[in-house]
Design a protein around this motif. Sequence first.
Motif, PDB file in Angstrom:
ATOM      1  N   ALA A   4       0.851  -1.197   0.000  1.00  0.00           N
ATOM      2  CA  ALA A   4       0.000   0.000   0.000  1.00  0.00           C
ATOM      3  C   ALA A   4       0.885   1.243   0.000  1.00  0.00           C
ATOM      4  CB  ALA A   4      -0.920   0.010   1.224  1.00  0.00           C
ATOM      5  N   SER A   5       0.486   2.235  -0.776  1.00  0.00           N
ATOM      6  CA  SER A   5       1.278   3.459  -0.889  1.00  0.00           C
ATOM      7  C   SER A   5       0.340   4.648  -0.907  1.00  0.00           C
ATOM      8  CB  SER A   5       2.109   3.419  -2.172  1.00  0.00           C
ATOM      9  OG  SER A   5       3.043   4.472  -2.205  1.00  0.00           O
ATOM     10  N   MET A   6       0.878   5.820  -0.523  1.00  0.00           N
ATOM     11  CA  MET A   6       0.032   7.007  -0.396  1.00  0.00           C
ATOM     12  C   MET A   6       0.551   8.174  -1.226  1.00  0.00           C
ATOM     13  SD  MET A   6      -1.216   9.061   3.058  1.00  0.00           S
ATOM     14  CE  MET A   6      -2.441   7.828   3.511  1.00  0.00           C
ATOM     15  N   ILE A   7      -0.387   8.882  -1.849  1.00  0.00           N
ATOM     16  CA  ILE A   7      -0.114  10.164  -2.480  1.00  0.00           C
ATOM     17  C   ILE A   7      -0.578  11.229  -1.506  1.00  0.00           C
ATOM     18  CG2 ILE A   7      -0.594  11.668  -4.449  1.00  0.00           C
ATOM     19  CD1 ILE A   7      -1.405   9.124  -5.989  1.00  0.00           C
ATOM     20  N   PHE A   8       0.344  12.013  -0.994  1.00  0.00           N
ATOM     21  CA  PHE A   8      -0.002  12.992   0.022  1.00  0.00           C
ATOM     22  C   PHE A   8      -0.540  14.276  -0.608  1.00  0.00           C
ATOM     23  CE2 PHE A   8       3.024  10.183   2.063  1.00  0.00           C
ATOM     24  CZ  PHE A   8       2.418   9.938   3.280  1.00  0.00           C
ATOM     25  N   GLN A   9      -1.272  15.023   0.203  1.00  0.00           N
ATOM     26  CA  GLN A   9      -1.949  16.235  -0.266  1.00  0.00           C
ATOM     27  C   GLN A   9      -0.965  17.296  -0.750  1.00  0.00           C
ATOM     28  OE1 GLN A   9      -4.743  17.765   2.559  1.00  0.00           O
ATOM     29  NE2 GLN A   9      -5.076  19.668   1.472  1.00  0.00           N
ATOM     30  N   GLU A  10       0.143  17.466  -0.056  1.00  0.00           N
ATOM     31  CA  GLU A  10       1.106  18.502  -0.413  1.00  0.00           C
ATOM     32  C   GLU A  10       2.469  17.870  -0.670  1.00  0.00           C
ATOM     33  OE1 GLU A  10       2.976  20.902  -1.817  1.00  0.00           O
ATOM     34  OE2 GLU A  10       1.117  21.951  -1.265  1.00  0.00           O
ATOM     35  N   PRO A  11       2.806  17.599  -1.933  1.00  0.00           N
ATOM     36  CA  PRO A  11       4.063  16.916  -2.234  1.00  0.00           C
ATOM     37  C   PRO A  11       5.303  17.706  -1.833  1.00  0.00           C
ATOM     38  CG  PRO A  11       2.997  17.700  -4.246  1.00  0.00           C
ATOM     39  CD  PRO A  11       2.008  17.853  -3.137  1.00  0.00           C
ATOM     40  N   LEU A  12       5.205  19.028  -1.781  1.00  0.00           N
ATOM     41  CA  LEU A  12       6.369  19.820  -1.387  1.00  0.00           C
ATOM     42  C   LEU A  12       6.790  19.507   0.043  1.00  0.00           C
ATOM     43  CD1 LEU A  12       8.302  21.937  -2.501  1.00  0.00           C
ATOM     44  CD2 LEU A  12       6.818  23.709  -1.549  1.00  0.00           C
ATOM     45  N   LEU A  13       5.825  19.122   0.883  1.00  0.00           N
ATOM     46  CA  LEU A  13       6.123  18.732   2.257  1.00  0.00           C
ATOM     47  C   LEU A  13       6.463  17.245   2.361  1.00  0.00           C
ATOM     48  CD1 LEU A  13       3.303  20.675   4.148  1.00  0.00           C
ATOM     49  CD2 LEU A  13       5.678  21.382   3.779  1.00  0.00           C
ATOM     50  N   ALA A  14       5.902  16.438   1.470  1.00  0.00           N
ATOM     51  CA  ALA A  14       6.123  14.989   1.534  1.00  0.00           C
ATOM     52  C   ALA A  14       7.475  14.589   0.940  1.00  0.00           C
ATOM     53  CB  ALA A  14       4.996  14.259   0.802  1.00  0.00           C
ATOM     54  N   LEU A  15       7.950  15.326  -0.060  1.00  0.00           N
ATOM     55  CA  LEU A  15       9.229  15.021  -0.691  1.00  0.00           C
ATOM     56  C   LEU A  15      10.369  15.664   0.104  1.00  0.00           C
ATOM     57  CD1 LEU A  15       8.143  15.619  -4.395  1.00  0.00           C
ATOM     58  CD2 LEU A  15       8.659  13.403  -3.350  1.00  0.00           C
ATOM     59  N   ASP A  16      11.499  14.993   0.154  1.00  0.00           N
ATOM     60  CA  ASP A  16      12.661  15.508   0.879  1.00  0.00           C
ATOM     61  C   ASP A  16      13.311  16.625   0.063  1.00  0.00           C
ATOM     62  OD1 ASP A  16      15.191  15.884   2.125  1.00  0.00           O
ATOM     63  OD2 ASP A  16      15.108  13.842   2.916  1.00  0.00           O
ATOM     64  N   PRO A  17      13.456  17.823   0.627  1.00  0.00           N
ATOM     65  CA  PRO A  17      13.962  18.955  -0.148  1.00  0.00           C
ATOM     66  C   PRO A  17      15.457  18.888  -0.462  1.00  0.00           C
ATOM     67  CG  PRO A  17      13.650  19.609   2.139  1.00  0.00           C
ATOM     68  CD  PRO A  17      13.089  18.227   2.000  1.00  0.00           C
ATOM     69  N   VAL A  18      16.224  18.030   0.234  1.00  0.00           N
ATOM     70  CA  VAL A  18      17.669  18.022   0.032  1.00  0.00           C
ATOM     71  C   VAL A  18      18.138  16.950  -0.953  1.00  0.00           C
ATOM     72  CG1 VAL A  18      18.059  18.955   2.333  1.00  0.00           C
ATOM     73  CG2 VAL A  18      18.103  16.481   1.996  1.00  0.00           C
ATOM     74  N   TYR A  19      17.205  16.170  -1.494  1.00  0.00           N
ATOM     75  CA  TYR A  19      17.546  15.158  -2.495  1.00  0.00           C
ATOM     76  C   TYR A  19      16.727  15.404  -3.757  1.00  0.00           C
ATOM     77  CZ  TYR A  19      19.760  12.555   1.298  1.00  0.00           C
ATOM     78  OH  TYR A  19      20.562  12.185   2.348  1.00  0.00           O
ATOM     79  N   SER A  20      17.301  15.080  -4.900  1.00  0.00           N
ATOM     80  CA  SER A  20      16.543  15.188  -6.145  1.00  0.00           C
ATOM     81  C   SER A  20      15.380  14.203  -6.105  1.00  0.00           C
ATOM     82  CB  SER A  20      17.439  14.894  -7.350  1.00  0.00           C
ATOM     83  OG  SER A  20      17.794  13.518  -7.383  1.00  0.00           O
TER      84      SER A  20
END
Length: 343
Positions: A102-118
């Motif tokens: 099971a996997s989730m698509i979060f509402q705000e990807p800018l917060l869900a994705l790590d900002p220090v990695y591509s």
Amino acid sequence: MTTMNNPTSSSEPMVRLRDLSVTFSGGRKPVHAVSGVSLDVQRGEVVALIGESGSGKSVTMRTLLRLHPERRTRIGGQVQVAGRDVLAMPARELDDFRGKVASMIFQEPLLALDPVYSVGAQIVESIRRHDRKATAAEAQQRALALFERVRIPSPERRLAAYPHEMSGGMRQRAMIALALACRPQLLLADEPTTALDATVQIQILLLLRELQRDLGLSVIFVTHDIGAAVEVADRIAVMYAGRIVEEGTARELIRSPRHPYTIALLKSRAHGALARGARLETIGGAPPDLSALPPGCAFAERCALATDACRAAQPPVVELAPNHRARCIHTDAAAAIAPTLVA
């Protein structure tokens, strides 16, 4: 609420919730975010959870992955995904379950994705974590294929981009690619179009539906927009104050809503099916305090049909049709105030 299973399906559902309750502590009083939710999601089915903010939609979704802080969360009932007891999983099994089953698509990807990695590096890491045999080169190729699948332009270049270098719509596509990286069976989409403009919202909704059909995914789609739910869902479950108050096929629920809250949602949304000349209405009042829920129907104080019986005890579930149920004692009266819809 009783479940609405597909009577023609003999296979085990992808998701089985039975009398789910989620209570958060830590404040002055416990918060009863979810109360007695029972729901099945069949394999290859899209189910939308709709309702106002605070109705329990996202809490229910996150419970499927056990993402709540364990020390302050009390979960009751049964939670099964792909035949596995999520609440009984040890930490190691749970880590493997997340992303792979099971996997989730979060509402705000800018917060869900790590900002220090591509973004590409994050997808490659996820692939290699769940597929020990995949080399870095193979994982990179799979990440590129995912970007192409979700229609990100110049995919090779975008794999090297950081989240802040992408537009909102492109970040959401990257979030979808990350969610699909380990080929899950169940996709949880938590209001994935809320922060996007109307044109991009439509594109993302169409993409999700296309991916679901092509990959045979089971999907739970959370939204406060009943129009978006109609576009993507096979079935809709309406939540209010932590309970499912109406559940049915998308067509049946939209064409013949029988709970006053569902009707209020329809009347307050600029949905294309509203008859010409119909006026949008507001839902008066506010949702109840989840730390002090009333003994009866939680919608009673906002409902024009409410009687003393509604306030005294929880209304029973009324079966309206084989694939349509509502938790209300005034379903017949509700039919008379339902909005007129065009064909």
